[in-house]
Design an enzyme around this catalytic site. Structure first.
Site, mmCIF file in Angstrom:
data_model
loop_
_atom_site.group_PDB
_atom_site.id
_atom_site.type_symbol
_atom_site.label_atom_id
_atom_site.label_comp_id
_atom_site.label_asym_id
_atom_site.label_seq_id
_atom_site.Cartn_x
_atom_site.Cartn_y
_atom_site.Cartn_z
ATOM 1 N N LYS A 264 -38.345 7.164 56.572
ATOM 2 C CA LYS A 264 -39.456 7.473 55.675
ATOM 3 C C LYS A 264 -39.224 6.776 54.356
ATOM 4 O O LYS A 264 -38.208 6.998 53.690
ATOM 5 C CB LYS A 264 -39.564 8.991 55.456
ATOM 6 C CG LYS A 264 -40.461 9.396 54.271
ATOM 7 C CD LYS A 264 -40.553 10.916 54.076
ATOM 8 C CE LYS A 264 -41.283 11.272 52.776
ATOM 9 N NZ LYS A 264 -41.398 12.743 52.559
ATOM 10 N N ASP A 269 -43.595 10.069 45.566
ATOM 11 C CA ASP A 269 -44.428 11.114 46.165
ATOM 12 C C ASP A 269 -44.914 12.074 45.088
ATOM 13 O O ASP A 269 -44.215 13.007 44.703
ATOM 14 C CB ASP A 269 -43.618 11.874 47.230
ATOM 15 C CG ASP A 269 -44.422 12.982 47.893
ATOM 16 O OD1 ASP A 269 -45.663 12.989 47.742
ATOM 17 O OD2 ASP A 269 -43.808 13.822 48.574
ATOM 18 N N LYS A 276 -48.146 17.756 43.196
ATOM 19 C CA LYS A 276 -46.962 18.571 42.952
ATOM 20 C C LYS A 276 -46.939 19.057 41.508
ATOM 21 O O LYS A 276 -47.511 18.398 40.629
ATOM 22 C CB LYS A 276 -45.693 17.724 43.180
ATOM 23 C CG LYS A 276 -45.406 17.380 44.626
ATOM 24 C CD LYS A 276 -44.139 16.545 44.734
ATOM 25 C CE LYS A 276 -43.807 16.218 46.178
ATOM 26 N NZ LYS A 276 -43.481 17.382 47.000
ATOM 27 N N ASP A 287 -37.842 9.638 47.389
ATOM 28 C CA ASP A 287 -38.474 10.055 48.644
ATOM 29 C C ASP A 287 -38.503 8.909 49.664
ATOM 30 O O ASP A 287 -39.076 9.041 50.735
ATOM 31 C CB ASP A 287 -39.890 10.577 48.358
ATOM 32 C CG ASP A 287 -40.359 11.598 49.382
ATOM 33 O OD1 ASP A 287 -39.501 12.189 50.068
ATOM 34 O OD2 ASP A 287 -41.578 11.786 49.496
ATOM 35 N N ASP A 346 -49.694 16.356 50.487
ATOM 36 C CA ASP A 346 -48.269 16.322 50.138
ATOM 37 C C ASP A 346 -47.381 16.363 51.395
ATOM 38 O O ASP A 346 -46.176 16.165 51.304
ATOM 39 C CB ASP A 346 -47.942 17.497 49.212
ATOM 40 C CG ASP A 346 -46.621 17.326 48.472
ATOM 41 O OD1 ASP A 346 -46.072 16.199 48.486
ATOM 42 O OD2 ASP A 346 -46.143 18.307 47.881
ATOM 43 N N GLU A 348 -46.948 14.154 53.545
ATOM 44 C CA GLU A 348 -47.282 12.748 53.829
ATOM 45 C C GLU A 348 -46.204 12.020 54.612
ATOM 46 O O GLU A 348 -46.498 11.065 55.325
ATOM 47 C CB GLU A 348 -47.545 12.016 52.508
ATOM 48 C CG GLU A 348 -46.308 11.448 51.785
ATOM 49 C CD GLU A 348 -45.307 12.492 51.342
ATOM 50 O OE1 GLU A 348 -45.690 13.676 51.225
ATOM 51 O OE2 GLU A 348 -44.126 12.143 51.141
ATOM 52 N N ARG A 350 -44.540 12.873 57.195
ATOM 53 C CA ARG A 350 -44.776 12.957 58.643
ATOM 54 C C ARG A 350 -45.897 12.018 59.078
ATOM 55 O O ARG A 350 -45.897 11.539 60.208
ATOM 56 C CB ARG A 350 -45.046 14.428 59.020
ATOM 57 C CG ARG A 350 -46.269 15.026 58.377
ATOM 58 C CD ARG A 350 -46.279 16.558 58.413
ATOM 59 N NE ARG A 350 -45.397 17.164 57.424
ATOM 60 C CZ ARG A 350 -45.230 18.473 57.276
ATOM 61 N NH1 ARG A 350 -45.876 19.333 58.058
ATOM 62 N NH2 ARG A 350 -44.415 18.945 56.351
HETATM 63 N N1 BES Z 1 -40.918 14.614 49.859
HETATM 64 C C1 BES Z 1 -41.289 15.967 50.035
HETATM 65 C C2 BES Z 1 -40.124 16.858 50.449
HETATM 66 C C3 BES Z 1 -39.032 17.031 49.425
HETATM 67 C C4 BES Z 1 -39.063 18.073 48.533
HETATM 68 C C5 BES Z 1 -37.958 16.169 49.408
HETATM 69 C C6 BES Z 1 -38.034 18.235 47.621
HETATM 70 C C7 BES Z 1 -36.922 16.334 48.500
HETATM 71 C C8 BES Z 1 -36.971 17.374 47.610
HETATM 72 C C9 BES Z 1 -42.358 16.079 51.111
HETATM 73 O O1 BES Z 1 -43.243 15.010 51.193
HETATM 74 C C10 BES Z 1 -43.186 17.268 50.787
HETATM 75 O O2 BES Z 1 -43.848 17.252 49.789
HETATM 76 N N2 BES Z 1 -43.136 18.282 51.653
HETATM 77 C C11 BES Z 1 -43.862 19.472 51.432
HETATM 78 C C12 BES Z 1 -44.506 19.880 52.734
HETATM 79 C C13 BES Z 1 -45.558 20.939 52.590
HETATM 80 C C14 BES Z 1 -46.747 20.408 51.836
HETATM 81 C C15 BES Z 1 -45.983 21.390 53.959
HETATM 82 C C16 BES Z 1 -42.888 20.519 50.931
HETATM 83 O O3 BES Z 1 -41.729 20.520 51.338
HETATM 84 O O4 BES Z 1 -43.299 21.327 50.097
HETATM 85 ZN ZN ZN Z 2 -42.499 13.208 50.527
HETATM 86 MN MN MN Z 3 -44.884 15.215 49.857
#
Ligand code: BES
Ligand code: ZN
Ligand code: MN
Length: 502
Positions: A264, A269, A276, A287, A346, A348, A350
């Site tokens: 990824k 992000d 966020k 990210d 968010d 994204e 996946r």
């Molecule tokens: N890049 C983030 C996950 C992340 C969070 C990595 C903190 C490192 C530190 C990912 O894209 C994300 O935003 N995931 C969301 C998923 C949710 C929207 C279902 C998350 O973890 O909140």
């Molecule tokens: Zn992300």
């Molecule tokens: Mn995200």
């Protein structure tokens, strides 16, 4: 910092590091040193209650015999001193002596291979990202330039160190990529940097936005709709196995059931329209750590000429909110043909992996697929910063990965993954499309994400490593200064080394 190996002779000046086993006697160079100091080493051990326990250390300043300093370091029981512990010793010595200019380790009583791992640990720990510092004072900078290791066989240690140095270069490349800020490292620039791997013999293909549109990468591309930066995919092929070239001598080399590594690469992000919160958003420059690790791993494999066919594929996008950004509720068509309802912009990572995973299988028929991604905050809630989450449809591959994790100290913890149609998976059924990109609310968020990925895996042996808690370290550890860790480079190099080399 220069790592060098030399034959075992007691230096007459400088700084010596003396690894000592628990309950071990003074032998070899350590015995010679003790003699040169008139028994001073033994007396110092006694006075400091130094027994050689793992993690113990004692420092002797100006002990005589022309030496500036002697650093005693405990290594624990001699018989349980592994490559991993040797690396930790090297790292600890490097950190303790960073302000000195040179150091010499007395490793004459250790196996030459372990002496090499001391060198690797020291090198990994000495990493610094200095590119944007312009005002640091000379006396604030680390100065350790020469790290010499005295070995029973310098030749054998050097031979053992050569492939480890290639791995260290891979780690350093990954750390550099992951540390770069997002204004400097965006998809196009990231892709350009992978071209450096060509000189190692890696075949590098860059797919630009038009290429990806033509292929039908609707899932990956929708993440970048809101960004001023164009998306990219990079495919890096390493032909290291003898059977890989179908038509010897011709340009049409073909990988034979390679191991595929997929990363990824979200260069920033923001969350997109599902934006966020401001606090901590700067972390999202890393990210792209999954892609950074795949790139460093390919450099490591090629750098040490691993006898394996491997392919690295990375999806590079920037997730921004704007008038052209994807909206919650939009439906896109993925490369697999499945339609996806994007309910949260968010989620994204996946979406990026869905297309790259499917492409990897279709084009390369890999024997095994491993993807790495900073995929969910929920994995940090579950596992903290000790283990990355391992999700896999294959027990054999999982066992191999867990073993590589133990050997390198890049630990994995296996998490649940259900077959298609079972409870965790059902949450992803959409009302208007084939699948939605979130489901199940906050509960089991890391599992939901893994289940989503599995919808784009055609039953191939596959593992997903959620490295969100491991890609960036808030504090120094044995072989990793705080910051980008390159988690996964050493782990997957070990996986290949132990299982897939001819
Ligand atoms: N890049 C983030 C996950 C992340 C969070 C990595 C903190 C490192 C530190 C990912 O894209 C994300 O935003 N995931 C969301 C998923 C949710 C929207 C279902 C998350 O973890 O909140
Ligand atoms: Zn992300
Ligand atoms: Mn995200």
């Amino acid at each position: 910092m220069q790592i060098a190996f030399a034959k075992a002779a007691l230096p007459k000046s400088g700084i010596l590091v003396v690894p000592m086993a628990e309950g071990g006697a003074l032998e070899g160079l350590a015995a010679a040193l003790d003699k040169a100091l008139g028994g001073g080493l033994g007396r110092a051990m006694e006075a400091a209650s130094f027994t050689g326990k793992k993690g113990q250390s004692a420092s002797l300043l100006a002990p005589g015999a022309g030496l500036k300093r002697v650093l005693l370091m405990g290594i624990g029981k001699a018989e349980s001193f592994t490559a991993k512990l040797a690396e930790e010793l090297g790292g600890a010595a490097q950190a303790a002596l960073a302000k000195e200019t040179e150091a010499t380790v007395l490793a004459d009583k250790l196996a030459p291979d372990l002496a090499a791992h001391i060198g690797l640990g020291a090198r990994l720990r000495s990493y610094r990202f200095d590119k944007y510092r312009t005002t640091e004072k000379e006396d604030e900078k680390p100065k350790l330039a020469s790290f010499k290791i005295l070995s029973a066989s310098a030749v054998k240690s050097e031979a053992a160190y050569a492939p480890l140095a290639a791995v260290a270069e891979g780690v350093e490349l990954t750390r550099n990529l992951v540390t770069e800020p997002a204004n400097e490292l965006y998809p196009e620039e990231f892709a350009k940097r992978t071209e450096a791997l060509k000189k190692l013999g890696v075949k590098v293909e860059i797919f630009d936005k038009k290429d990806l549109e033509k292929l039908g990468f609707g899932s990956l591309l929708c993440v970048g709709w809101g960004s001023a930066r164009e998306s990219r995919m990079v495919v890096m092929q390493w032909f290291g196995a003898s059977g890989s070239s179908s038509s010897e001598g011709k340009k049409t080399k073909k990988l034979k059931n390679p191991i595929a590594f997929i990363g990824k690469g979200v260069t920033f992000d923001t969350g997109g329209i599902s934006i966020k919160p401001a606090a901590g958003m700067e972390d999202m420059k890393w990210d792209m750590a999954g892609a950074g690790t795949v790139t460093g791993l390919m450099a490591a494999l090629a750098g040490r000429k691993a006898k394996v066919d491997a392919v690295g594929l990375i999806g590079l996008v920037e997730n921004m909110p704007s008038g052209t950004a994807i909206r919650p509720g939009d439906v896109v068509k993925s490369y697999s043909g499945q339609t996806i309802e994007v309910l949260n912009t968010d989620a994204e990572g996946r979406l990026v992996l869905a297309d790259v995973l499917y492409y990897a299988q279709e084009r390369f028929a890999p024997k095994y697929m491993v993807n790495l991604a900073t995929l969910t905050g929920a994995i940090i809630v579950g596992l903290g910063h000790e283990y990355a989450g391992l999700f896999s449809n294959n027990d054999e591959l999982s066992e191999k990965l867990l073993a590589a994790g133990k050997a390198t100290g890049e630990g994995l913890w296996r998490m649940p993954l259900a077959p298609l149609g079972e409870s965790y998976d059902k949450n992803l059924n959409s009302d208007i499309a084939d699948v939605k990109n979130i489901g199940g609310g906050r509960a089991g968020g890391s599992i939901t994400a893994a289940q989503f990925l599995q919808r784009f895996v055609n039953g191939k042996p596959w593992a997903h490593l959620d490295i969100a808690g491991m890609a960036w370290a808030g504090k120094d550890t044995a072989v990793t200064p705080k910051g980008a860790t390159a988690f996964g480079v050493r782990l997957l190099d070990q996986l290949v080394r132990d299982n897939f080399e001819a």
